[in-house]
Each structure stands twice: as structure tokens, then as C-alpha cells.
Design an enzyme around this catalytic site. Sequence first.
Site, short mmCIF file in Angstrom:
data_model
loop_
_atom_site.label_atom_id
_atom_site.label_comp_id
_atom_site.label_asym_id
_atom_site.label_seq_id
_atom_site.Cartn_x
_atom_site.Cartn_y
_atom_site.Cartn_z
N GLY A 12 0.61 -0.95 -0.05
CA GLY A 12 0.03 -0.06 -0.07
C GLY A 12 0.89 1.15 0.13
O GLY A 12 0.30 2.26 0.00
N CYS A 13 2.16 1.25 0.10
CA CYS A 13 3.04 2.02 -0.16
C CYS A 13 3.27 2.42 -1.52
O CYS A 13 3.92 1.44 -2.33
CB CYS A 13 4.25 1.95 0.78
SG CYS A 13 4.88 2.93 2.12
N VAL A 14 3.11 3.78 -1.78
CA VAL A 14 3.55 3.94 -3.46
C VAL A 14 4.90 4.63 -3.60
O VAL A 14 5.27 5.34 -2.64
CB VAL A 14 2.17 4.93 -3.96
CG1 VAL A 14 1.75 4.20 -5.27
CG2 VAL A 14 1.09 5.28 -3.15
#
Lengths: 134, 110, 102
Positions: B108-110
Amino acid sequence: MAIKKFMFVNRKAPYGTVYALESLEVVLIGAAFEQDVSLAFVGDGVYQICKGQSTDGIGMKNFSPTYKALGDYEVTKLYVEKESLEARGLTLDDLMPLVWEDEDDDYAEKPSIRLVSSEELATVFDEQDVVLSF
Amino acid sequence: MPFEANGKTFETDEEGYMVDLGSWEPDCATVMAELEDQPLTDAHWEVLNFLREYYDEYQIAPAVRVLTKAIGKKLGKDKGNSKYLYELFPYGPGKQACKYAGLPKPTGCV
Amino acid sequence: MSTLHTVNKSPFERDSLSACIRLASKGHAILLIEDGVFGAMAGTDHSDMVSGAMKDATIYVLGPDLAARGMSEDRVIDGIQVVDYSGFVELTAKHETCQSWL
């Protein structure tokens, strides 16, 4: 951003295909965006949360422990279809005891799994804004 | 870019995360942090050790929000906030701390 | 001539197992692997069909695939033999032909 109700429907067994793992990753990403996420385990999907998975012999990553983190991601509604369990000779005891901690209740552990009939699950589907099937 | 620690070479992906998570040892964190001019204090290690334990138990790198909450519960409310964690890891507690701890980039980390 | 049939799909998802059982000749062997191992479990909607098939065929299931899925060997249908990878290889060597039911 308005919070939407997302339902992820898990219908495949783990390891044989990549659907279960993909779904779990999307769920975690969705939860990171603070949506109202719930999961349904239907058909072979119930196998995803069976206890005692041990993948050493097949050289794949055992991702079943990750379902235990769902509570941390505020995913606390895991619907399991009763009929699907029964058709597979399984009961709740065969599933991992998945819980979430209620911060407002002194971190009391509460069960995340909700055993529902097909009929009840259909009602839950009707309440969703988005239903995604894996 | 691969890096050297303890006389061994460790492979990383294009973002600097270790490829073989099982090969991590504490010196890896020290070296990766040095390469980014980030000295590691006991306060940093507290977070890195927490992340290692979290990964052992759940097989994922927690999202920042989850990390913050869990740290608060484990190490106290004064540490369970993003200000404290961002002061320790200015590049982002998720990305930077997970990298040093030998975890994958948080989902979920971009 | 004897054939080893392998089935790698869940009996709940595809008809690979029932088709295999229907079409395998007497004396053949059936090995359940990957998601096919669910077909080896007792107490499911397919257990009776699988038990019935053992009159004509010998059925095996791959242990590591059971373990991966958390399926206990104790709950495998009586008469189905659990094999490991070397058992898989032996079965392949023992039979003249191998048919994969995908």
C-alpha cells in the site's frame, strides 16, 4: 473522500492459483486507504483461512499468518458461508481463530469471523457499494 | 545496488530493499542506514526490532498507520504517533525503517 | 498397460476429478496434487464418489500439498495413500503412461 463499503469475495483455494494472495494484497491496500472493508469466504475460498497451513514442502510462502493482521488494518468483518464449510466437511474449529482488538474496549480481542448462511450473506452483499470477486 | 556488510554481499532491488529477506542481520541495517547518512540510535533499533517481530508473526510489512498504532500499544503513546516516527525516519517510517529492517516495502506504499 | 492420472484441480471448482474417475480404466492409479488434494478429504460432498472409485483405481495424494493447505492426513479418506515427492517419482516410473487432468 467518502468512505465506501468494499466487499472482497474470496472463492479460490490458496497456493494452487494466485487469486487468494492477490486478493489479500488488494484488501490490505484498500484498508490502508481507510475504506469500510469486509471479506467473504465462499466455496473453495474457505480453504484460505484453514488452520495449520505449512508450505515448507512446496517451496511457497505461507501467507496464512497475514490474515491475522487484518484486525490491525481495521478489517474486522470476515463472513464465512456455512454451506461452503459444510460441503467441505469443515467446521469453525478448522479455521484460524481470527480476532481484532477493540481499542475502545481496553484492546479486548473480539472474533472477526462471522458464520453466515447463504441467505444472510446475500443480504450483506446488498449493503455494499463495491463487490470484488477473486 | 548490492551492499557489503560483515564481509558479505547482499542483493537489493532497484529501490534498495533486500532481495533475500532471510539473509538479513543487524549489520545490514547499520550499513544501509550509513549509506543514507542516517545514524541508528536505540530509538531507531526499537522500531526496527518491532518491525522484524511484526514480519515474523504476520509475514507482511505493516502500513504506516498500522505501524503507528501498534508501536503506540507496544512502546507507549508518546512513540505511537507519526511525528515521533518521522523524526526517526524522515524518508517515511514505513519505507525507510522497513528497508533497514530487511522487510519488503509496505503493502500500500506508493 | 497402466496409467497414472494426476488431478490438480479442486473437485469443487472443476470436474477434472469426476471426469478422471469416470474415464480411468480398471487398475489405473490416480494421484491428487495441488488443489486436487481436497478431493482426498473425508466428509466432503465428493467423498462418496472418491471412495467408490477406489474399487477400480488406486488413489494417492501428495503429502506436501496437503500440509501446505492445512489438510490433516488423519482426515484423508481411508484407503487413499499419502505419498511424498519421491513417491510421486516412483509412481511416474512405475506406470507406462501419465495423463494430467488439468
